[in-house]
Design a protein around this motif. Structure first.
Motif, PDB file in Angstrom:
ATOM      1  N   LYS A 299      39.766  39.339  28.773  1.00  0.00           N
ATOM      2  CA  LYS A 299      38.503  38.691  29.644  1.00  0.00           C
ATOM      3  C   LYS A 299      38.380  37.202  29.526  1.00  0.00           C
ATOM      4  O   LYS A 299      37.342  37.107  30.064  1.00  0.00           O
ATOM      5  N   LYS A 300      38.574  36.665  27.920  1.00  0.00           N
ATOM      6  CA  LYS A 300      38.333  35.583  27.877  1.00  0.00           C
ATOM      7  C   LYS A 300      39.494  34.104  28.343  1.00  0.00           C
ATOM      8  O   LYS A 300      38.908  32.901  28.019  1.00  0.00           O
ATOM      9  N   LYS A 301      40.656  34.361  28.706  1.00  0.00           N
ATOM     10  CA  LYS A 301      41.348  33.687  29.073  1.00  0.00           C
ATOM     11  C   LYS A 301      41.095  33.015  30.809  1.00  0.00           C
ATOM     12  O   LYS A 301      40.432  33.459  30.949  1.00  0.00           O
ATOM     13  N   LYS A 302      41.729  32.312  30.667  1.00  0.00           N
ATOM     14  CA  LYS A 302      41.987  31.448  31.425  1.00  0.00           C
ATOM     15  C   LYS A 302      42.574  31.866  32.583  1.00  0.00           C
ATOM     16  O   LYS A 302      43.715  31.505  32.586  1.00  0.00           O
TER      17      LYS A 302
ATOM     18  N   HIS B 171      43.777  38.557  49.316  1.00  0.00           N
ATOM     19  CA  HIS B 171      44.036  39.238  47.721  1.00  0.00           C
ATOM     20  C   HIS B 171      43.689  38.325  46.829  1.00  0.00           C
ATOM     21  O   HIS B 171      43.013  39.262  45.681  1.00  0.00           O
ATOM     22  N   SER B 172      43.927  37.221  46.542  1.00  0.00           N
ATOM     23  CA  SER B 172      42.884  36.187  45.784  1.00  0.00           C
ATOM     24  C   SER B 172      41.599  36.267  45.642  1.00  0.00           C
ATOM     25  O   SER B 172      41.240  36.885  44.517  1.00  0.00           O
ATOM     26  N   ILE B 173      41.052  36.163  46.486  1.00  0.00           N
ATOM     27  CA  ILE B 173      39.364  36.605  46.802  1.00  0.00           C
ATOM     28  C   ILE B 173      39.014  38.128  45.541  1.00  0.00           C
ATOM     29  O   ILE B 173      38.350  37.920  44.681  1.00  0.00           O
ATOM     30  N   ALA B 174      39.936  39.288  46.501  1.00  0.00           N
ATOM     31  CA  ALA B 174      39.653  40.282  46.059  1.00  0.00           C
ATOM     32  C   ALA B 174      39.972  41.155  44.882  1.00  0.00           C
ATOM     33  O   ALA B 174      39.199  41.656  44.063  1.00  0.00           O
ATOM     34  N   LEU B 175      41.139  40.324  44.460  1.00  0.00           N
ATOM     35  CA  LEU B 175      41.473  40.619  43.308  1.00  0.00           C
ATOM     36  C   LEU B 175      40.368  39.809  41.941  1.00  0.00           C
ATOM     37  O   LEU B 175      39.873  40.331  40.473  1.00  0.00           O
TER      38      LEU B 175
ATOM     39  N   ILE C 276      37.529  41.817  41.394  1.00  0.00           N
ATOM     40  CA  ILE C 276      37.168  42.811  40.776  1.00  0.00           C
ATOM     41  C   ILE C 276      37.431  42.127  39.563  1.00  0.00           C
ATOM     42  O   ILE C 276      36.878  42.623  38.242  1.00  0.00           O
ATOM     43  N   MET C 277      38.125  41.366  39.282  1.00  0.00           N
ATOM     44  CA  MET C 277      38.006  40.730  37.531  1.00  0.00           C
ATOM     45  C   MET C 277      36.235  40.025  36.872  1.00  0.00           C
ATOM     46  O   MET C 277      36.001  40.623  35.847  1.00  0.00           O
ATOM     47  N   ASP C 278      35.995  39.152  37.905  1.00  0.00           N
ATOM     48  CA  ASP C 278      34.378  38.976  38.074  1.00  0.00           C
ATOM     49  C   ASP C 278      33.663  40.587  37.579  1.00  0.00           C
ATOM     50  O   ASP C 278      32.454  40.645  36.139  1.00  0.00           O
ATOM     51  N   ARG C 279      34.228  41.270  38.381  1.00  0.00           N
ATOM     52  CA  ARG C 279      32.957  42.309  38.266  1.00  0.00           C
ATOM     53  C   ARG C 279      33.078  43.138  36.275  1.00  0.00           C
ATOM     54  O   ARG C 279      32.604  44.039  36.416  1.00  0.00           O
ATOM     55  N   GLU C 280      34.243  42.955  36.110  1.00  0.00           N
ATOM     56  CA  GLU C 280      34.921  43.577  34.916  1.00  0.00           C
ATOM     57  C   GLU C 280      35.164  43.057  33.628  1.00  0.00           C
ATOM     58  O   GLU C 280      35.397  43.496  32.672  1.00  0.00           O
ATOM     59  N   GLY C 281      34.144  41.635  33.981  1.00  0.00           N
ATOM     60  CA  GLY C 281      33.592  40.782  32.685  1.00  0.00           C
ATOM     61  C   GLY C 281      34.769  40.087  32.572  1.00  0.00           C
ATOM     62  O   GLY C 281      34.513  39.110  31.456  1.00  0.00           O
ATOM     63  N   TYR C 282      35.624  39.448  32.957  1.00  0.00           N
ATOM     64  CA  TYR C 282      36.199  38.892  32.737  1.00  0.00           C
ATOM     65  C   TYR C 282      35.527  36.977  33.103  1.00  0.00           C
ATOM     66  O   TYR C 282      34.837  36.735  34.059  1.00  0.00           O
ATOM     67  N   GLU C 283      35.572  36.323  32.180  1.00  0.00           N
ATOM     68  CA  GLU C 283      34.552  35.102  32.170  1.00  0.00           C
ATOM     69  C   GLU C 283      35.417  33.783  33.042  1.00  0.00           C
ATOM     70  O   GLU C 283      34.259  33.315  33.134  1.00  0.00           O
ATOM     71  N   ASN C 284      36.926  33.890  32.993  1.00  0.00           N
ATOM     72  CA  ASN C 284      36.975  32.598  33.203  1.00  0.00           C
ATOM     73  C   ASN C 284      38.242  32.764  34.543  1.00  0.00           C
ATOM     74  O   ASN C 284      39.421  32.009  34.566  1.00  0.00           O
ATOM     75  N   VAL C 285      36.948  33.210  35.855  1.00  0.00           N
ATOM     76  CA  VAL C 285      39.023  33.025  36.898  1.00  0.00           C
ATOM     77  C   VAL C 285      38.223  32.656  38.095  1.00  0.00           C
ATOM     78  O   VAL C 285      37.765  32.314  38.921  1.00  0.00           O
TER      79      VAL C 285
END
Length: 95
Positions: free
Chosen positions: A44-47, A59-63, A66-75
């Motif tokens: 979750k810390k990777k870019k 599709h890019s925006i949707a993923l 989701i990644m943002d809601r799951e706690g990914y920091e650099n998407v």
């Protein structure tokens, strides 16, 4: 910080375009099991830079959301991603 590219083009788009970006991780947007497995096992810390070939980057925006809601920091979404990637000759033909 280096980035991991995520190709979220549909299987139909991949087949039609017949090219890939070397090193990118392909995630089929219609396969929730693959999406969930990716989310469970990725750092979750990777870019991450997400791209697709959709007219409005759907599709890019949707993923990315989701990644943002799951706690990914650099998407990041690469706007007009597939066009930018091909215009800069970053693809390889599969055939």
């Amino acid at each position: 910080m280096s980035a991991t590219y995520i190709d979220i083009r549909s299987s139909h788009a991949k087949e039609l375009l017949d090219e890939d970006m070397p090193g990118a991780i392909w995630i089929n947007p219609q396969n929730l099991l693959i999406i969930n497995n990716f989310l469970k096992t990725s750092d979750k810390k990777k870019k991450y830079i997400v791209f697709c070939s959709c007219p409005h980057d759907e599709h890019s925006i949707a993923l990315a959301e989701i990644m943002d809601r799951e706690g990914y920091e650099n998407v990041y979404v690469l706007e007009d991603g597939w066009d930018i990637i091909t215009d800069n000759h970053l693809t390889t033909r599969r055939s």
